[in-house]
Design a protein around this motif. Structure first.
Motif, PDB file in Angstrom:
ATOM      1  N   ILE A 162       0.026  46.468  53.417  1.00 40.60           N
ATOM      2  CA  ILE A 162       0.430  47.590  53.904  1.00 40.60           C
ATOM      3  C   ILE A 162       1.418  48.729  53.289  1.00 40.60           C
ATOM      4  O   ILE A 162       1.750  48.074  51.962  1.00 40.60           O
ATOM      5  N   SER A 163       1.377  49.542  53.551  1.00 39.47           N
ATOM      6  CA  SER A 163       2.490  50.891  52.936  1.00 39.47           C
ATOM      7  C   SER A 163       3.749  50.836  53.746  1.00 39.47           C
ATOM      8  O   SER A 163       3.472  51.292  54.840  1.00 39.47           O
ATOM      9  N   CYS A 164       4.150  51.493  52.503  1.00 36.56           N
ATOM     10  CA  CYS A 164       5.533  51.691  53.488  1.00 36.56           C
ATOM     11  C   CYS A 164       6.644  52.056  52.848  1.00 36.56           C
ATOM     12  O   CYS A 164       6.591  52.341  51.867  1.00 36.56           O
TER      13      CYS A 164
ATOM     14  N   PRO B 213       3.794  44.194  51.302  1.00 37.51           N
ATOM     15  CA  PRO B 213       4.184  45.582  51.344  1.00 37.51           C
ATOM     16  C   PRO B 213       3.757  46.276  49.881  1.00 37.51           C
ATOM     17  O   PRO B 213       3.941  45.296  49.050  1.00 37.51           O
ATOM     18  N   TYR B 214       4.080  47.227  50.096  1.00 44.97           N
ATOM     19  CA  TYR B 214       3.798  48.392  49.561  1.00 44.97           C
ATOM     20  C   TYR B 214       4.841  49.287  49.346  1.00 44.97           C
ATOM     21  O   TYR B 214       4.555  50.056  49.988  1.00 44.97           O
ATOM     22  N   TYR B 215       6.280  49.075  48.432  1.00 41.61           N
ATOM     23  CA  TYR B 215       7.202  50.172  49.032  1.00 41.61           C
ATOM     24  C   TYR B 215       6.462  50.981  47.836  1.00 41.61           C
ATOM     25  O   TYR B 215       6.780  51.535  46.682  1.00 41.61           O
ATOM     26  N   VAL B 216       6.390  52.288  48.379  1.00 41.72           N
ATOM     27  CA  VAL B 216       6.297  53.961  47.700  1.00 41.72           C
ATOM     28  C   VAL B 216       6.545  54.719  48.114  1.00 41.72           C
ATOM     29  O   VAL B 216       7.093  54.934  49.470  1.00 41.72           O
TER      30      VAL B 216
ATOM     31  N   ASN C  53      -1.052  58.388  52.574  1.00 38.33           N
ATOM     32  CA  ASN C  53      -2.225  58.493  51.691  1.00 38.33           C
ATOM     33  C   ASN C  53      -2.953  57.005  51.394  1.00 38.33           C
ATOM     34  O   ASN C  53      -4.729  57.419  51.030  1.00 38.33           O
ATOM     35  N   MET C  54      -2.641  56.055  51.074  1.00 41.05           N
ATOM     36  CA  MET C  54      -2.714  55.038  51.257  1.00 41.05           C
ATOM     37  C   MET C  54      -3.399  54.548  52.614  1.00 41.05           C
ATOM     38  O   MET C  54      -4.591  53.865  52.765  1.00 41.05           O
ATOM     39  N   LEU C  55      -2.937  54.547  53.807  1.00 45.41           N
ATOM     40  CA  LEU C  55      -4.031  54.384  54.671  1.00 45.41           C
ATOM     41  C   LEU C  55      -5.150  56.115  55.647  1.00 45.41           C
ATOM     42  O   LEU C  55      -6.089  55.524  55.440  1.00 45.41           O
ATOM     43  N   LEU C  56      -4.805  56.791  54.897  1.00 45.53           N
ATOM     44  CA  LEU C  56      -6.158  58.070  54.928  1.00 45.53           C
ATOM     45  C   LEU C  56      -7.180  57.253  54.071  1.00 45.53           C
ATOM     46  O   LEU C  56      -8.295  58.101  54.199  1.00 45.53           O
ATOM     47  N   LYS C  57      -6.514  56.814  53.074  1.00 44.70           N
ATOM     48  CA  LYS C  57      -7.900  56.212  52.022  1.00 44.70           C
ATOM     49  C   LYS C  57      -8.344  54.869  52.733  1.00 44.70           C
ATOM     50  O   LYS C  57      -9.197  53.973  51.927  1.00 44.70           O
ATOM     51  N   ASP C  58      -7.969  54.267  53.379  1.00 47.09           N
ATOM     52  CA  ASP C  58      -8.323  53.260  54.254  1.00 47.09           C
ATOM     53  C   ASP C  58      -8.068  51.654  53.355  1.00 47.09           C
ATOM     54  O   ASP C  58      -8.624  50.410  53.212  1.00 47.09           O
ATOM     55  N   SER C  59      -6.772  52.054  52.511  1.00 46.26           N
ATOM     56  CA  SER C  59      -6.373  50.866  51.671  1.00 46.26           C
ATOM     57  C   SER C  59      -5.606  50.134  52.318  1.00 46.26           C
ATOM     58  O   SER C  59      -5.450  48.641  51.514  1.00 46.26           O
ATOM     59  N   VAL C  60      -5.312  50.498  53.383  1.00 51.71           N
ATOM     60  CA  VAL C  60      -4.440  49.756  53.857  1.00 51.71           C
ATOM     61  C   VAL C  60      -4.626  50.448  55.893  1.00 51.71           C
ATOM     62  O   VAL C  60      -5.360  51.458  56.012  1.00 51.71           O
ATOM     63  N   ARG C  61      -4.569  49.363  56.513  1.00 50.70           N
ATOM     64  CA  ARG C  61      -4.808  49.843  57.828  1.00 50.70           C
ATOM     65  C   ARG C  61      -3.469  49.750  58.650  1.00 50.70           C
ATOM     66  O   ARG C  61      -3.092  49.937  59.922  1.00 50.70           O
TER      67      ARG C  61
ATOM     68  N   ALA D 157       0.854  51.752  58.344  1.00 47.00           N
ATOM     69  CA  ALA D 157       1.504  52.480  56.837  1.00 47.00           C
ATOM     70  C   ALA D 157       2.748  52.867  58.090  1.00 47.00           C
ATOM     71  O   ALA D 157       3.011  52.679  59.337  1.00 47.00           O
ATOM     72  N   ILE D 158       3.845  52.805  57.169  1.00 44.42           N
ATOM     73  CA  ILE D 158       5.250  53.206  58.185  1.00 44.42           C
ATOM     74  C   ILE D 158       5.769  54.263  57.218  1.00 44.42           C
ATOM     75  O   ILE D 158       6.116  54.540  56.371  1.00 44.42           O
ATOM     76  N   ALA D 159       6.655  54.885  58.505  1.00 38.41           N
ATOM     77  CA  ALA D 159       7.055  56.240  57.700  1.00 38.41           C
ATOM     78  C   ALA D 159       7.642  57.529  58.660  1.00 38.41           C
ATOM     79  O   ALA D 159       7.232  56.647  59.657  1.00 38.41           O
ATOM     80  N   THR D 160       8.167  58.902  58.491  1.00 42.60           N
ATOM     81  CA  THR D 160       9.107  59.145  59.263  1.00 42.60           C
ATOM     82  C   THR D 160       8.559  60.517  59.569  1.00 42.60           C
ATOM     83  O   THR D 160       8.480  61.402  60.463  1.00 42.60           O
ATOM     84  N   ARG D 161       6.827  60.334  59.606  1.00 48.08           N
ATOM     85  CA  ARG D 161       6.279  61.381  59.976  1.00 48.08           C
ATOM     86  C   ARG D 161       4.667  60.655  60.809  1.00 48.08           C
ATOM     87  O   ARG D 161       4.409  59.770  60.417  1.00 48.08           O
ATOM     88  N   LYS D 162       4.372  61.169  62.174  1.00 46.95           N
ATOM     89  CA  LYS D 162       3.102  61.361  62.486  1.00 46.95           C
ATOM     90  C   LYS D 162       2.229  62.219  61.999  1.00 46.95           C
ATOM     91  O   LYS D 162       2.708  62.038  60.570  1.00 46.95           O
ATOM     92  N   LEU D 163       0.754  61.154  62.040  1.00 46.81           N
ATOM     93  CA  LEU D 163      -0.054  61.915  60.970  1.00 46.81           C
ATOM     94  C   LEU D 163      -0.363  63.206  61.649  1.00 46.81           C
ATOM     95  O   LEU D 163      -0.196  63.861  62.492  1.00 46.81           O
ATOM     96  N   THR D 164      -0.696  64.444  60.963  1.00 44.40           N
ATOM     97  CA  THR D 164      -0.564  65.934  61.286  1.00 44.40           C
ATOM     98  C   THR D 164      -2.248  65.716  61.899  1.00 44.40           C
ATOM     99  O   THR D 164      -2.632  64.481  61.939  1.00 44.40           O
TER     100      THR D 164
END
Length: 321
Positions: free
Chosen positions: A45-47, A73-76, A83-91, A93-100
Motif C-alpha cells: 500500500i502507499s501512504c 506500507p510505502y511511506y512517501v 502516483n503509485m495508485l495510478l500506475k497500479d503499483s498498489v491497490r 493509497a492513503i491521502a488527504t484529497r480525493k482523485l481528480t
C-alpha cells in the motif's frame, strides 16, 4: 487385475493434480503463498508519510487479528502515493484529497472501480523551538510567510532577535505543502525561500535544533504517547496556537478543537482503493473504518470519522502560550 490398474491410475492422477495445485500456491523460492481474501494475503500500500504513526498502529493490530494477512506500507509524499495508485503499483493509497475527475477517468478506462472512504479528520500543526517565546500565530501571518511577504521574526513580533524565519515542510510533493498552496497562499505563488526536509520526523529534529525555525507537520506526529487523554503534546518542540482571524481566540491542534473546528487548519484523510476482487485492500479499509480501527485513530490524537467516541476537552485555550 484391470480394476487394480484402473484404481492405481486414478490414485496417480489425483496425486498429480494435488501436487500441481500445491505448486501453484508456491512462489519461485518455494515458499507457500496465501490466497488473498479480505483477511489474508500479501499486499503493498502507499501512504502519505504524514500518517505513518497512524498506519503503523493500524497494520500492527490488523495483522495480529488476521495472521494470514501481511500489509507492506510505502511511506512517501502524497503525490507519489497517488502516483503509485495510478500506475497500479498498489491497490490502496492513503491521502488527504480525493482523485481528480481526470484521475478517476484513467481508472474507468481500465474498468477499475474507485472507492474512496474518509477515515479521519487531521490538522496541520506548526511547531517552533522550545526556546522560542512566540507560540501564537494567525492564519493571515501564515499566509504572509508562505507567500514571502514576511521573512523575518521581527515582522511578526517587533523586538524579536531571532532573525530570518526558517519555514520548513516535510518534503516536496507532500500533503502539507499542497495544503499551504491551496489554503494559505490564496492564489499567490508559494515563496521560493521556503524549504523541505525528507520526513515529518526530520522536521521535528530540525526545529528542535533551530531556534528561528517554524516546522509544518501532521498533527498525529505531535502527540504525547504517555498521555491517553490526548490533551498534551510532545515536549521535544513547542506547538503553536493558531488564530483564525483578528478577534478570535488562538487554538492549538488538540483533538477536541480539531473536531469542533476551533482549530482552523484541518484536512480529511481518505483511503482510496482500486480493488476489483474485493480482496485484502478492501478488508483493511473496512477494518480501519470499523469501531476498532477508529479507536486506534482516536488514540493517535486526531479525529476518527466513523465512530461515536467522546472527545475530552480537558485543555484551556490559553494552555502554555
Amino acid at each position: 487385475m484391470n480394476k487394480l490398474l484402473s484404481f492405481s491410475f486414478i490414485v496417480f492422477i489425483v496425486a498429480l493434480v494435488s501436487s500441481c495445485s500445491s505448486c501453484q500456491n508456491q512462489n519461485e523460492t518455494g515458499e507457500r503463498k496465501v490466497k488473498e481474501t479480505i483477511t489474508s494475503g500479501v499486499i503493498d500500500i502507499s501512504c502519505d508519510e504524514s500518517f505513518e504513526p497512524i498506519m503503523e498502529q493500524e497494520i500492527m493490530v490488523f495483522e495480529a487479528a488476521y495472521p494470514k494477512a501481511s500489509i507492506i506500507p510505502y511511506y512517501v509524499s502524497e503525490a507519489e502515493a497517488l502516483n503509485m495508485l495510478l500506475k497500479d503499483s498498489v491497490r490502496l493509497a492513503i491521502a488527504t484529497r480525493k482523485l481528480t475527475p481526470q484521475e478517476e477517468a484513467s481508472f474507468k478506462s481500465r474498468q477499475l472501480r474507485v472507492r474512496t472512504v474518509q477515515i479521519a479528520l487531521d490538522a496541520i500543526a506548526f511547531i517552533v523551538n522550545k526556546s522560542n517565546k512566540n507560540s501564537v500565530i494567525s492564519v493571515d501571518q501564515l499566509h504572509k510567510i508562505v507567500t514571502g511577504e514576511v521573512t523575518d521574526w521581527n515582522q511578526l513580533y517587533p523586538g524579536s532577535s531571532l532573525g530570518k524565519i526558517n519555514f520548513v515542510f516535510d518534503n516536496q510533493g507532500s500533503s502539507s505543502m499542497r495544503f499551504a498552496i491551496d489554503s494559505l497562499c490564496q492564489g499567490k505563488p508559494l515563496y521560493t525561500g521556503l524549504f523541505a526536509q525528507k520526513s515529518n520526523q526530520a522536521v521535528i529534529d530540525y526545529v528542535a535544533q533551530t531556534p528561528n525555525a517554524i516546522g509544518v507537520i501532521g498533527a498525529s506526529w505531535i502527540g504525547n504517547e504517555a498521555d491517553s487523554t490526548n490533551t498534551s503534546f510532545t515536549d521535544v518542540v513547542k506547538v503553536m496556537a493558531v488564530r483564525k482571524a483578528p478577534g478570535f481566540d488562538p487554538y492549538k491542534p488538540y483533538q477536541y478543537y480539531i473536531a469542533t473546528g476551533d482549530y482552523p487548519l484541518t484536512r480529511p484523510i481518505y483511503m482510496i482503493t482500486t480493488d476489483p476482487r474485493n480482496g485484502l485492500p478492501t478488508g483493511f479499509t473496512k477494518f480501519v473504518s470499523s469501531q476498532r480501527g477508529q479507536l486506534i485513530i482516536f488514540k493517535t490524537g486526531i479525529v476518527p470519522w466513523n465512530a461515536n467516541i467522546a472527545l475530552k476537552r480537558d485543555v484551556s485555550i490559553t494552555d502554555t502560550f
